[in-house]
Design an enzyme around this catalytic site. Structure first.
Site, PDB file in Angstrom:
ATOM      1  N   GLU A  41       8.179  85.900 113.283  1.00 55.95           N
ATOM      2  CA  GLU A  41       7.913  84.616 112.626  1.00 55.95           C
ATOM      3  C   GLU A  41       8.101  84.724 111.108  1.00 55.95           C
ATOM      4  OE1 GLU A  41       4.071  83.373 114.141  1.00 55.95           O
ATOM      5  OE2 GLU A  41       4.915  82.972 116.125  1.00 55.95           O
TER       6      GLU A  41
ATOM      7  N   ASN B  97      -3.777  70.391 114.578  1.00 61.75           N
ATOM      8  CA  ASN B  97      -4.853  71.384 114.453  1.00 61.75           C
ATOM      9  C   ASN B  97      -4.739  72.234 113.189  1.00 61.75           C
ATOM     10  OD1 ASN B  97      -2.761  73.013 115.266  1.00 61.75           O
ATOM     11  ND2 ASN B  97      -3.836  73.972 116.976  1.00 61.75           N
TER      12      ASN B  97
ATOM     13  N   LYS C  56      -0.210  72.995 108.641  1.00 68.61           N
ATOM     14  CA  LYS C  56       0.547  71.967 109.360  1.00 68.61           C
ATOM     15  C   LYS C  56       0.503  70.600 108.652  1.00 68.61           C
ATOM     16  CE  LYS C  56       0.054  74.174 113.893  1.00 68.61           C
ATOM     17  NZ  LYS C  56      -0.164  73.940 115.337  1.00 68.61           N
TER      18      LYS C  56
ATOM     19  N   TYR D 159       9.359  77.179 117.934  1.00 68.49           N
ATOM     20  CA  TYR D 159       8.487  77.008 119.100  1.00 68.49           C
ATOM     21  C   TYR D 159       9.245  77.158 120.426  1.00 68.49           C
ATOM     22  CZ  TYR D 159       4.366  75.478 116.422  1.00 68.49           C
ATOM     23  OH  TYR D 159       3.267  75.428 115.601  1.00 68.49           O
TER      24      TYR D 159
ATOM     25  N   HIS E  41      -1.238  77.147 112.078  1.00 68.74           N
ATOM     26  CA  HIS E  41      -0.674  78.038 113.102  1.00 68.74           C
ATOM     27  C   HIS E  41      -0.859  79.462 112.598  1.00 68.74           C
ATOM     28  CE1 HIS E  41       2.163  80.087 115.752  1.00 68.74           C
ATOM     29  NE2 HIS E  41       2.563  80.719 114.666  1.00 68.74           N
TER      30      HIS E  41
HETATM   31  P1  CMP Z   1       0.205  76.650 117.605  1.00 66.56           P
HETATM   32  O1  CMP Z   1      -0.642  77.833 117.362  1.00 66.56           O
HETATM   33  O2  CMP Z   1       1.000  76.148 116.462  1.00 66.56           O
HETATM   34  O3  CMP Z   1       1.181  76.931 118.839  1.00 66.56           O
HETATM   35  C1  CMP Z   1       1.629  75.923 119.720  1.00 66.56           C
HETATM   36  C2  CMP Z   1       0.998  74.597 119.436  1.00 66.56           C
HETATM   37  O4  CMP Z   1       1.142  73.597 120.425  1.00 66.56           O
HETATM   38  C3  CMP Z   1      -0.482  74.783 119.306  1.00 66.56           C
HETATM   39  O5  CMP Z   1      -0.767  75.449 118.098  1.00 66.56           O
HETATM   40  C4  CMP Z   1      -1.003  73.354 119.408  1.00 66.56           C
HETATM   41  O6  CMP Z   1      -1.199  72.740 118.165  1.00 66.56           O
HETATM   42  C5  CMP Z   1       0.148  72.617 120.103  1.00 66.56           C
HETATM   43  N1  CMP Z   1      -0.268  71.886 121.281  1.00 66.56           N
HETATM   44  C6  CMP Z   1      -0.110  70.568 121.450  1.00 66.56           C
HETATM   45  N2  CMP Z   1      -0.594  70.186 122.633  1.00 66.56           N
HETATM   46  C7  CMP Z   1      -1.070  71.297 123.254  1.00 66.56           C
HETATM   47  C8  CMP Z   1      -1.703  71.556 124.501  1.00 66.56           C
HETATM   48  N3  CMP Z   1      -1.938  70.583 125.384  1.00 66.56           N
HETATM   49  N4  CMP Z   1      -2.048  72.826 124.780  1.00 66.56           N
HETATM   50  C9  CMP Z   1      -1.806  73.834 123.877  1.00 66.56           C
HETATM   51  N5  CMP Z   1      -1.214  73.636 122.679  1.00 66.56           N
HETATM   52  C10 CMP Z   1      -0.853  72.377 122.370  1.00 66.56           C
END
Ligand code: CMP
Length: 140
Positions: free
Chosen positions: A128, A114, A11, A51, A117
């Site tokens: 995906e 974070n 990311k 998403y 993904h």
């Molecule tokens: P990802 O695995 O990319 O899939 C959805 C993403 O939403 C997740 O990782 C998080 O980085 C992001 N995200 C942001 N805010 C939240 C939240 N409050 N709860 C869960 N996912 C979140």
């Protein structure tokens, strides 16, 4: 155990901090092989489509803005039980909950920023992978 594929995104928070190599090394050390990789700038439409499953969530707008805030590296990873293997090395979504030694524990900044993904099932991995790669771009 079967050799399977999963989809990964490094990311914008990680590419911004020049961590593409560091994250990829952790994936490789976990037994995953990068069989396709490209650095891209996602468009808003691309991120919204990727998403779409989260579009009713309160964080959807911020998630899309974050994912287009800089380049990402999209990858196809191959290995035994690749989806689970990748999720294990990524760690919990929220780095505060992530286990020691996982990518998110070591590198993530927040639940949004974070660092990585990873697909959550074989079925979603296929969807995906197909979203970002043509079959000829994947060389196992
Ligand atoms: P990802 O695995 O990319 O899939 C959805 C993403 O939403 C997740 O990782 C998080 O980085 C992001 N995200 C942001 N805010 C939240 C939240 N409050 N709860 C869960 N996912 C979140």
């Amino acid at each position: 155990m079967a050799v399977t594929r999963t989809f990964s995104i490094i990311k914008p928070d990680a590419t911004r901090r020049n961590l593409t190599g560091a994250v990829t090394k952790m994936l490789e050390d976990a037994g995953l092989r990068v069989v396709a990789s490209k650095r891209i700038q996602m468009t808003k439409e691309q991120a919204e489509g990727f998403y779409a499953v989260h579009k009713e969530r309160p964080f959807f707008g911020e998630l899309v803005s974050f994912m287009i805030s800089g380049p990402v590296v999209v990858q196809v990873l191959e290995g035994e039980d690749a989806v689970k293997r990748n999720r294990d090395v990524m760690g919990a979504t929220n780095p505060a909950d992530a286990a020691e030694g996982t990518i998110r524990k070591v590198h993530a900044e927040s639940i949004e920023a974070n660092s990585v993904h990873g697909s959550d099932s074989d079925e979603n991995a296929k969807i995906e992978i197909d979203y970002f790669f043509k079959p000829e771009e994947i060389v196992g």
